[in-house]
Design an enzyme around this catalytic site. Structure first.
Site, PDB file in Angstrom:
ATOM      1  N   ARG A 221       0.863  -1.186   0.000  1.00  0.00           N
ATOM      2  CA  ARG A 221       0.000   0.000   0.000  1.00  0.00           C
ATOM      3  C   ARG A 221       0.894   1.230   0.000  1.00  0.00           C
ATOM      4  O   ARG A 221       1.983   1.219   0.577  1.00  0.00           O
ATOM      5  CB  ARG A 221      -0.922  -0.005   1.222  1.00  0.00           C
ATOM      6  CG  ARG A 221      -0.209  -0.264   2.539  1.00  0.00           C
ATOM      7  CD  ARG A 221      -1.193  -0.443   3.666  1.00  0.00           C
ATOM      8  NE  ARG A 221      -0.490  -0.709   4.927  1.00  0.00           N
ATOM      9  CZ  ARG A 221      -1.032  -0.523   6.126  1.00  0.00           C
ATOM     10  NH1 ARG A 221      -2.262  -0.084   6.229  1.00  0.00           N
ATOM     11  NH2 ARG A 221      -0.348  -0.786   7.216  1.00  0.00           N
TER      12      ARG A 221
ATOM     13  N   GLN B  55      -4.041   4.413   6.238  1.00  0.00           N
ATOM     14  CA  GLN B  55      -5.396   4.954   6.112  1.00  0.00           C
ATOM     15  C   GLN B  55      -5.376   6.480   6.144  1.00  0.00           C
ATOM     16  O   GLN B  55      -4.547   7.098   6.802  1.00  0.00           O
ATOM     17  CB  GLN B  55      -6.293   4.392   7.221  1.00  0.00           C
ATOM     18  CG  GLN B  55      -5.638   4.082   8.547  1.00  0.00           C
ATOM     19  CD  GLN B  55      -5.180   5.293   9.329  1.00  0.00           C
ATOM     20  OE1 GLN B  55      -5.786   6.345   9.253  1.00  0.00           O
ATOM     21  NE2 GLN B  55      -4.095   5.140  10.073  1.00  0.00           N
TER      22      GLN B  55
ATOM     23  N   CYS C 176      -9.358   0.928  10.126  1.00  0.00           N
ATOM     24  CA  CYS C 176      -9.906  -0.125  10.978  1.00  0.00           C
ATOM     25  C   CYS C 176     -10.392   0.435  12.313  1.00  0.00           C
ATOM     26  O   CYS C 176     -11.572   0.337  12.650  1.00  0.00           O
ATOM     27  CB  CYS C 176      -8.829  -1.182  11.187  1.00  0.00           C
ATOM     28  SG  CYS C 176      -9.420  -2.736  11.850  1.00  0.00           S
TER      29      CYS C 176
ATOM     30  N   GLU D 161      -8.462   3.398  13.565  1.00  0.00           N
ATOM     31  CA  GLU D 161      -7.570   4.540  13.685  1.00  0.00           C
ATOM     32  C   GLU D 161      -8.355   5.841  13.529  1.00  0.00           C
ATOM     33  O   GLU D 161      -9.513   5.846  13.135  1.00  0.00           O
ATOM     34  CB  GLU D 161      -6.463   4.474  12.628  1.00  0.00           C
ATOM     35  CG  GLU D 161      -5.644   3.199  12.658  1.00  0.00           C
ATOM     36  CD  GLU D 161      -6.290   2.040  11.915  1.00  0.00           C
ATOM     37  OE1 GLU D 161      -5.654   0.987  11.824  1.00  0.00           O
ATOM     38  OE2 GLU D 161      -7.431   2.181  11.433  1.00  0.00           O
TER      39      GLU D 161
ATOM     40  N   ARG E 112      -0.259  -0.179  19.170  1.00  0.00           N
ATOM     41  CA  ARG E 112      -1.648  -0.475  18.840  1.00  0.00           C
ATOM     42  C   ARG E 112      -1.880  -1.978  18.894  1.00  0.00           C
ATOM     43  O   ARG E 112      -0.950  -2.777  18.809  1.00  0.00           O
ATOM     44  CB  ARG E 112      -2.013   0.032  17.431  1.00  0.00           C
ATOM     45  CG  ARG E 112      -1.967   1.515  17.255  1.00  0.00           C
ATOM     46  CD  ARG E 112      -2.630   1.991  15.979  1.00  0.00           C
ATOM     47  NE  ARG E 112      -2.587   1.063  14.877  1.00  0.00           N
ATOM     48  CZ  ARG E 112      -2.799   1.408  13.610  1.00  0.00           C
ATOM     49  NH1 ARG E 112      -3.076   2.664  13.306  1.00  0.00           N
ATOM     50  NH2 ARG E 112      -2.760   0.511  12.647  1.00  0.00           N
TER      51      ARG E 112
END
Length: 820
Positions: free
Chosen positions: A179, A183, A458, A460, A668
């Site tokens: 990616r 995000q 997700c 975040e 996280r």
């Protein structure tokens, strides 16, 4: 079976009925359950453009590629749709991003149709074009290749297998090569307010003000502004081509109503996103063009999110209602036309690693509702409730819906959130202002920025116009660190290869503290290599990726005249992360060793390891002893103190070393579906988990280990955090409830009370499956009868029957709580 209480979703699936707007349902029926196809146009036109612009500034190359795409790509105005635009073939489609991983594109294309996890179809002639034209151009030029070459050899052995493709070892896992960004959320309000003509004008004025003799202005700022101008032209051109198509279709249309709809579509596409939106329909169309063109621009991790839609669309909705130009049903119809448009774009992962992380065609194009205004007042409005109503009435897993919760949230809002959860399709996930906002403030945000955060991906969050860090970060398999402690640096899957530290023969340890110390050495070593990875990722990304569209929508990028993928933008807050995968698995295993081996002395560590080596076959009594040890998720301080120790070591490490990288790398617990592939490299563990089965997910308890009810899970989460550190962020928490325990008004009240408890404890995230185990088992047995069954996976909902058997089993194994 006759006494089972079913959720509304279960009843619909069992009775084969549907609800929702007839137009949106008709569109949905045309693609639901179909195999996605690869559309090669994005890869084709980007490759053509990049081949023609070699040597030019990267941001300008991306802008030229976008313009080339806008000029030549097929445009679509689908039958029955009120919104124009898609980026690929009819039905469900995925795009190619060869700048990421084109080095193995040819091999991936051959395997995609037959792979178990999220397969795609491709036309034979398209596959040939990829293999013969696209892939050869990108070999030697991709980020994946550069990163693999840059990572030191010692770190590489934790990162990649020794195969030609460089597949992940699922130990210390980099996520940057599948990616181009983590995000992200745009400031959608700006283009709705000024249009891209306004953005172009802003860039033109800044360009005219540059110093013609400045080397920095000429080599950095000028190309950036030229790229912004060209990108604005590109999206306007693209919208106008949709207008032309809608007008041409209207000319041939014989049905008067559809003819009028097509003419209105043509009018709107000529206006937006070039100019400011003035109506609700114009605002929704403009927003769709922007998010869709963003998907063309780059492969944002978890897809570009939609931001606070109930806030920036509300002025248009309110004005149209007051004028009588729209009603609730018409507005909901437009929203559901947007939902089905989103649902046809499928995030395509070519790499085996990316596919394993994102099972069931994962998607996180989060729409955020609720929360607070920039002034700190409650932000719920009529559009908030309309979006929630749509999610209850329309059986679709798009968009992902996130509801912000705070201490002053209205009772009606909490009630409707609870009712939506009870519907059973996994929406919405909840994000807690009382945890998120203080942490954002601690990291440098202003109050107005922190109050205005959007959920992204997700679990975040992002602050549009203040967040500036886009580099994907590490997923770390700490259950592998536990295995290396048990086998002195080795893992059974990898034979005699010494991967981790040689911390000694654990059977010689005389105390649990010695064993824990050895484990913490392995854990710290994993962190060392994760941060080495991150250093190289941050260093290399700006050489491969640019985002002129995203940058044009970011105030700081336009102020500093820098692309959003620049290593650092003055005034920005760089919020990164690393993920703890297998938290419950590791805690429970350490607790079992401490209790059974060193305190109760019921088993020797040699005997435990012997049982693990045999995957507990013939050692059922030993397994039962270990499984009955204290476990995380039960509000048991014995296990929770171990979890807090692990957490503390990690936040202390990142507090010290993330400063060297110039970013906040927060701890996280957000796995996506990585706990499944990560589990496939870890042999049996001392908590009784069998070899190569899924690890625990997020900050949830190990599968089936939480026996004291859902409130105990909340309390264990609370007890294992280290509140004196700010280097922490999302903890993903899955809870599965029986529909019976939330039945009726009394059930809604209990669920609202549970949400308030979660909010009072200042936990970051929670999401629910409200479904019967029997339904999931029946869906496994007869998938053709349950193809529309939705379940909550990990920050997203997916069709249960599109998940792998391993992930289905993982969801089934989660404890089903029968009381709240």
């Amino acid at each position: 079976m006759a006494n089972i209480i079913y959720s509304p979703q279960e009843r619909r699936v069992r009775e084969h009925t549907t609800t929702g707007n007839p137009r949106a349902l008709k569109i949905l029926e045309g693609f639901q359950g179909t195999r996605p196809k690869i559309d090669i146009e994005r890869g084709k036109f980007f490759t053509e453009s990049f081949a023609a612009t070699d040597g030019e500034p990267l941001v300008l190359r991306f802008a030229k590629a976008l313009y080339h795409y806008a000029e030549h790509a097929t445009v679509y105005v689908d039958d029955d749709q009120l919104l124009a635009g898609r980026a690929g073939k009819s039905g469900r489609y995925g795009l190619l991003y060869p700048e990421l991983d084109g080095d193995f594109l040819d091999e991936a294309i051959r395997s995609l149709p037959s792979r178990e996890s999220s397969p795609f179809d491709i036309e034979p002639e398209d596959a040939e074009y990829i293999i013969n034209v696209i892939s050869p151009y990108w070999k030697g030029k991709t980020f994946h290749e550069d990163l693999a070459a840059a990572i030191p050899a010692e770190t590489r052995k934790y990162t990649y297998n020794r195969d030609e493709e460089g597949t992940s070892r699922f130990i210390v896992n980099e996520t940057a090569s599948f990616r181009s960004s983590i995000q992200w959320v745009h400031d959608y309000e700006k283009p709705l307010r000024v249009g891209f003509e306004g953005i172009r004008k802003e860039a033109e004025e800044k360009l005219a003000a540059l110093d013609e003799f400045s080397p920095v202005d000429n080599t950095e700022r000028k190309p950036f502004l030229e790229a912004v101008i060209l990108t604005a032209d590109a999206i306007i051109l693209w919208a106008n081509r949709h207008a032309d198509l809608a007008a041409a279709k209207a000319e041939k249309e014989t049905d008067p109503q559809r003819k009028a709809e097509l003419l209105e579509t043509a009018r709107i596409c000529r206006k937006v996103p070039a100019k400011p939106a003035e109506t609700f329909h114009e605002a929704v169309q403009s927003q769709w063009f922007i998010q869709l063109f963003s998907r063309v621009e780059q492969k944002t991790g978890t897809i570009i999110s939609n931001g606070r839609m109930d806030q920036y669309l509300y002025p248009y909705y309110k004005a149209d209602l007051e004028k009588g130009a729209i009603n609730e049903d018409k507005a909901e119809e437009l929203l559901e036309c947007l939902w089905v448009s989103m649902a046809q774009y499928i995030d395509l992962y070519l790499s085996k690693t990316g596919g394993a992380f994102n099972e069931g065609y994962a998607h996180w194009e989060a729409v955020t509702v609720g929360g607070q205004t920039k002034e700190g007042l409650d932000a719920t409005n009529d559009l908030t409730y309309l979006i929630l109503r749509s999610k209850r009435e329309f059986p679709l897993n798009y968009p992902d819906l996130a509801a912000r919760i705070h201490t002053r949230a209205p009772e009606r809002y909490l009630y409707e959130v609870a009712e939506t959860i009870k519907e059973g399709s996994g929406f919405p996930k909840l994000i807690n202002d009382e945890e998120v906002i203080p942490l954002l403030l601690a990291k440098g945000a202003r109050f107005d920025e922190a109050y205005d955060y959007s959920v992204s991906g997700c679990a975040e969050v992002r602050m549009p116009n203040r967040d500036t860090f886009t580099s994907p970060c590490a997923y770390i398999n700490f259950a592998a660190a536990l295995e290396m402690t048990l086998y002195n640096g080795k893992m059974r899957k990898y034979g005699d290869e010494v991967i981790g530290l040689e911390t000694g023969d654990p059977t010689n340890f005389e105390t649990f503290d010695e064993f824990l110390e050895a484990y913490l050495k392995q854990q710290k070593n994993f962190m060392k290599h994760a941060f080495i990875q991150q250093h190289e990722i941050i260093r290399l990304r700006a050489e491969h990726f640019a985002s002129p569209l995203g940058s044009s929508l970011h105030e700081l990028c336009m102020k500093e005249l820098k692309d959003i993928h620049s290593p650092h933008i003055e005034g920005g807050i760089d919020l990164g992360y690393f993920e703890f995968i297998g938290y419950g698995t590791v805690i429970d295993s350490l607790a079992a060793i401490k209790k059974v081996v060193f305190e109760k002395k019921r088993l020797t560590l040699s005997r435990v390891i012997e049982a693990l080596e045999h995957d507990f076959e013939g050692y059922e009594a030993e397994r039962l002893l270990l499984k009955n040890a204290p476990a995380y998720g039960n509000n048991d301080s014995y296990a929770d103190e171990i979890g807090k120790t692990l957490d503390r070591e990690l936040v202390a490490f990142t507090d010290k070393y993330s400063r060297e990288l110039g970013v906040h790398l927060d701890l996280r617990y957000v796995p996506f579906t990585s706990n499944v592939p990560f589990g496939k490299v870890v042999s049996a563990t001392p908590n009784g988990r069998l070899a190569y089965t899924p690890l625990s997910d997020g900050s949830s308890a190990s599968q089936g280990a939480d026996q004291n009810g859902p409130t105990a899970i909340l309390l264990s989460n609370f007890a294992t955090k280290n509140y004196d550190y700010r280097n922490r962020a999302a903890r993903l928490l899955n809870i599965k409830l029986s529909p019976q325990c939330v039945e009726g008004e009394a059930g809604t009240e209990k669920l609202v009370d549970f949400i308030k408890t979660w909010e009072d404890l200042k936990l970051w995230h929670v999401q629910f499956n409200v479904i019967n185990r029997e339904t999931l088992l029946a869906a496994q047995e007869k998938p053709e009868e349950y193809r529309n069954l939705l379940v909550r996976v990990a920050g997203y909902s997916a069709y249960f029957c599109e998940l792998s058997k391993d992930l289905q089993d993982d969801i089934i194994a989660r404890t089903e709580h029968i009381a709240v």
